[in-house]
Design a protein around this motif. Structure first.
Motif, short mmCIF file in Angstrom:
data_model
loop_
_atom_site.label_atom_id
_atom_site.label_comp_id
_atom_site.label_asym_id
_atom_site.label_seq_id
_atom_site.Cartn_x
_atom_site.Cartn_y
_atom_site.Cartn_z
N LYS A 18 22.00 41.17 29.40
CA LYS A 18 20.94 40.80 28.46
C LYS A 18 20.57 41.98 27.56
N ALA A 19 20.44 43.15 28.15
CA ALA A 19 20.09 44.35 27.37
C ALA A 19 21.19 44.66 26.35
N VAL A 20 22.43 44.50 26.76
CA VAL A 20 23.55 44.74 25.85
C VAL A 20 23.50 43.77 24.68
N TYR A 21 23.26 42.51 24.96
CA TYR A 21 23.20 41.51 23.87
C TYR A 21 22.10 41.84 22.88
N LEU A 22 20.96 42.28 23.37
CA LEU A 22 19.87 42.66 22.46
C LEU A 22 20.25 43.90 21.65
N LEU A 23 20.90 44.84 22.29
CA LEU A 23 21.29 46.07 21.62
C LEU A 23 22.33 45.82 20.53
N ILE A 24 23.34 45.03 20.83
CA ILE A 24 24.43 44.89 19.86
C ILE A 24 24.03 44.07 18.64
N SER A 25 22.90 43.43 18.70
CA SER A 25 22.43 42.73 17.50
C SER A 25 22.11 43.74 16.40
N GLY A 30 29.98 44.45 10.14
CA GLY A 30 31.41 44.74 10.07
C GLY A 30 32.04 44.96 11.43
N GLU A 31 31.23 45.16 12.45
CA GLU A 31 31.72 45.36 13.81
C GLU A 31 31.76 44.06 14.61
N LYS A 32 31.43 42.94 13.97
CA LYS A 32 31.31 41.67 14.68
C LYS A 32 32.56 41.32 15.48
N PHE A 33 33.73 41.52 14.91
CA PHE A 33 34.95 41.14 15.60
C PHE A 33 35.66 42.33 16.23
N GLY A 34 35.07 43.50 16.14
CA GLY A 34 35.65 44.70 16.73
C GLY A 34 34.89 45.11 17.96
N LEU A 35 34.12 46.15 17.81
CA LEU A 35 33.40 46.73 18.93
C LEU A 35 32.38 45.76 19.53
N THR A 36 31.70 45.01 18.71
CA THR A 36 30.70 44.06 19.21
C THR A 36 31.33 43.06 20.17
N SER A 37 32.44 42.49 19.76
CA SER A 37 33.12 41.50 20.59
C SER A 37 33.57 42.12 21.91
N GLN A 38 34.11 43.30 21.86
CA GLN A 38 34.60 43.97 23.07
C GLN A 38 33.45 44.33 24.01
N ILE A 39 32.35 44.79 23.46
CA ILE A 39 31.17 45.13 24.27
C ILE A 39 30.64 43.88 24.98
N LYS A 40 30.57 42.77 24.26
CA LYS A 40 30.11 41.52 24.87
C LYS A 40 30.99 41.13 26.05
N ARG A 41 32.31 41.18 25.83
CA ARG A 41 33.24 40.78 26.89
C ARG A 41 33.08 41.67 28.13
N THR A 78 32.05 53.33 28.32
CA THR A 78 32.85 54.00 27.29
C THR A 78 32.53 53.46 25.91
N GLN A 79 32.42 52.16 25.79
CA GLN A 79 32.12 51.54 24.50
C GLN A 79 30.73 51.92 24.01
N LEU A 80 29.77 51.99 24.92
CA LEU A 80 28.42 52.38 24.53
C LEU A 80 28.37 53.85 24.11
N LEU A 81 29.14 54.68 24.78
CA LEU A 81 29.22 56.09 24.36
C LEU A 81 29.84 56.20 22.97
N LEU A 82 30.79 55.35 22.69
CA LEU A 82 31.40 55.33 21.36
C LEU A 82 30.39 54.91 20.29
N VAL A 83 29.54 53.96 20.62
CA VAL A 83 28.48 53.54 19.70
C VAL A 83 27.60 54.74 19.33
N ILE A 84 27.30 55.57 20.33
CA ILE A 84 26.50 56.77 20.08
C ILE A 84 27.29 57.76 19.23
#
Length: 117
Positions: A18-25, A30-41, A78-84
């Motif tokens: 849930k926290a991840v979904y709120l964060l990735i909003s 432009g990240e909708k089909f890249g990093l966002t999708s991977q983070i959700k999965r 790893t993906q969240l660290l990349l976001v940072i």
């Protein structure tokens, strides 16, 4: 094997998702089909694999699915660290989620050790 709703690791992993979904909003569109999708999965894979494993018929199978969930937790971290690193979202918003992810990884390790097969 286990009532999944009673497992603290599953409860925390649901909160993580849930926290991840709120964060990735907050990620750029432009990240909708890249990093966002991977983070959700990755985020959804953690409680999903815990749930699937808890419904299996043996400790060995449960341990296997916990291992898959832990892999997803490390992938998510790893993906969240990349976001940072990419300055996509402020570190102060991401860090508590990373800390919850690490807590779940530790809980997972302990649970796997208890499921000696």
């Amino acid at each position: 094997m286990h009532k999944v709703e009673d497992l603290k690791i599953w409860q925390k992993s649901i909160n993580l998702a849930k926290a991840v979904y709120l964060l990735i909003s907050e990620l750029p569109s432009g990240e909708k089909f890249g990093l966002t999708s991977q983070i959700k999965r990755s985020a959804i894979s953690i409680p999903s694999n815990i749930a699937e494993g808890s419904g299996r018929n043996s400790r060995k199978e449960f341990k296997h699915f916990l291992s898959v969930a832990n892999g997803s937790a490390y992938e998510l971290q790893t993906q969240l660290l990349l976001v940072i690193e990419l300055n996509l979202i402020n570190k102060d918003k991401v860090q508590p989620i990373i800390e919850l992810c690490i807590e779940i990884q530790k809980m997972n390790y302990v649970l796997q050790k208890k499921l000696i097969v």
